[in-house]
Design a protein around this motif. Sequence first.
Motif, PDB file in Angstrom:
ATOM      1  N   LEU A 184       0.803  -1.205   0.044  1.00 33.60           N
ATOM      2  CA  LEU A 184      -0.177  -0.058  -0.062  1.00 33.60           C
ATOM      3  C   LEU A 184       0.985   1.095  -0.021  1.00 33.60           C
ATOM      4  CD1 LEU A 184      -2.512  -1.437   2.692  1.00 33.60           C
ATOM      5  CD2 LEU A 184      -3.178  -0.536   0.372  1.00 33.60           C
ATOM      6  N   PHE A 203      -4.720   6.715   1.188  1.00 39.05           N
ATOM      7  CA  PHE A 203      -4.143   5.472   0.502  1.00 39.05           C
ATOM      8  C   PHE A 203      -4.446   5.172  -0.738  1.00 39.05           C
ATOM      9  CE2 PHE A 203      -1.956   3.302   4.128  1.00 39.05           C
ATOM     10  CZ  PHE A 203      -2.263   4.099   5.203  1.00 39.05           C
ATOM     11  N   GLY A 204      -3.526   4.645  -1.429  1.00 40.66           N
ATOM     12  CA  GLY A 204      -3.902   3.925  -2.831  1.00 40.66           C
ATOM     13  C   GLY A 204      -4.463   2.573  -2.581  1.00 40.66           C
ATOM     14  N   PRO A 205      -5.030   2.107  -3.460  1.00 43.41           N
ATOM     15  CA  PRO A 205      -5.898   0.774  -3.588  1.00 43.41           C
ATOM     16  C   PRO A 205      -4.923  -0.493  -3.303  1.00 43.41           C
ATOM     17  CG  PRO A 205      -5.347   1.310  -5.853  1.00 43.41           C
ATOM     18  CD  PRO A 205      -4.812   2.471  -5.058  1.00 43.41           C
TER      19      PRO A 205
END
Lengths: 114, 112
Positions: free
Chosen positions: A90, A105-107
Motif C-alpha cells: 500500500l 492510501f492507494g488501492p
Amino acid sequence: DVKVTQSSRYLVKRTGEKVFLECVQDMDHENMFWYRQDPGLGLRLIYFSYDVKMKEKGDIPEGYSVSREKKERFSLILESASTNQTSMYLCASRRRTSGSLEQFFGPGTRLTVL
Amino acid sequence: GENVEQHPSTLSVQEGDSAVIKCTYSDSASNYFPWYKQELGKRPQLIIDIRSNVGEKKDQRIAVTLNKTAKHFSLHITETQPEDSAVYFCAASRPPGNQFYFGTGTSLTVIP
C-alpha cells in the motif's frame, strides 16, 4: 478529492526478478509512504519520503529500495524478489504543511512471488 | 521506536450493539492517534482521529477516547450496522517525522 493510484492491482513475479511498484498522487503532497500489509501483522512501514529526492527507512526496509524523482511519484523497488515478499503493498501520501496528519492510501498492489 | 498493540483481533457483535476496540502505545511522545477502516478489497480510510490535548472525540456513531497517562486509546462504535463490518486499524504518531505506527488490526463483523 485526493487520488492515489498504484500501477497494478495484482502482480505475479518469479524469485530473483527485479520488481517495480509505482505510486502516483495528484494532490501535490510532499510526503509519501510505502507499507506492506500482512494478515495478523497490520501495516508495516517500508520506506517514506518527505520530498523529492529524499528517502527514509521505515521499520522493514531490508530487501527494498525506493525512488522519488518527481513529487507526484514514489516507486518501490524489489531488487531481487523473494517468496517472503509476497504481500499486499500500500502506498500513501500526505500534505506536509496542512494541520492534518491524515494519510491517503492507494488501492494496493497484491504481489505474489513464485 | 513506537510499539502499538491492538485488541481484540476479531470481534463479532449483533446489529445494534456497541463495539469497542482498544489500543496501547509505548512512546509517551506520541501525540496523534488516527483510526482507519478498511472494507474488504478496499483501501484504508480515516474514520476518526484524536490529538493528545483532547480526551474524547465523537462523530455521530463513532467516538475515540484517549488516556495519556495509561497510554491507551479506544474506538467506540454504537448502534452497529452491517456496513460497519470491516478491519479497523489504530495508529500512533509522534514528531518530528509523524510517521504512523499501526496496530495489527481488528476484524469486526456485525451480524444482522
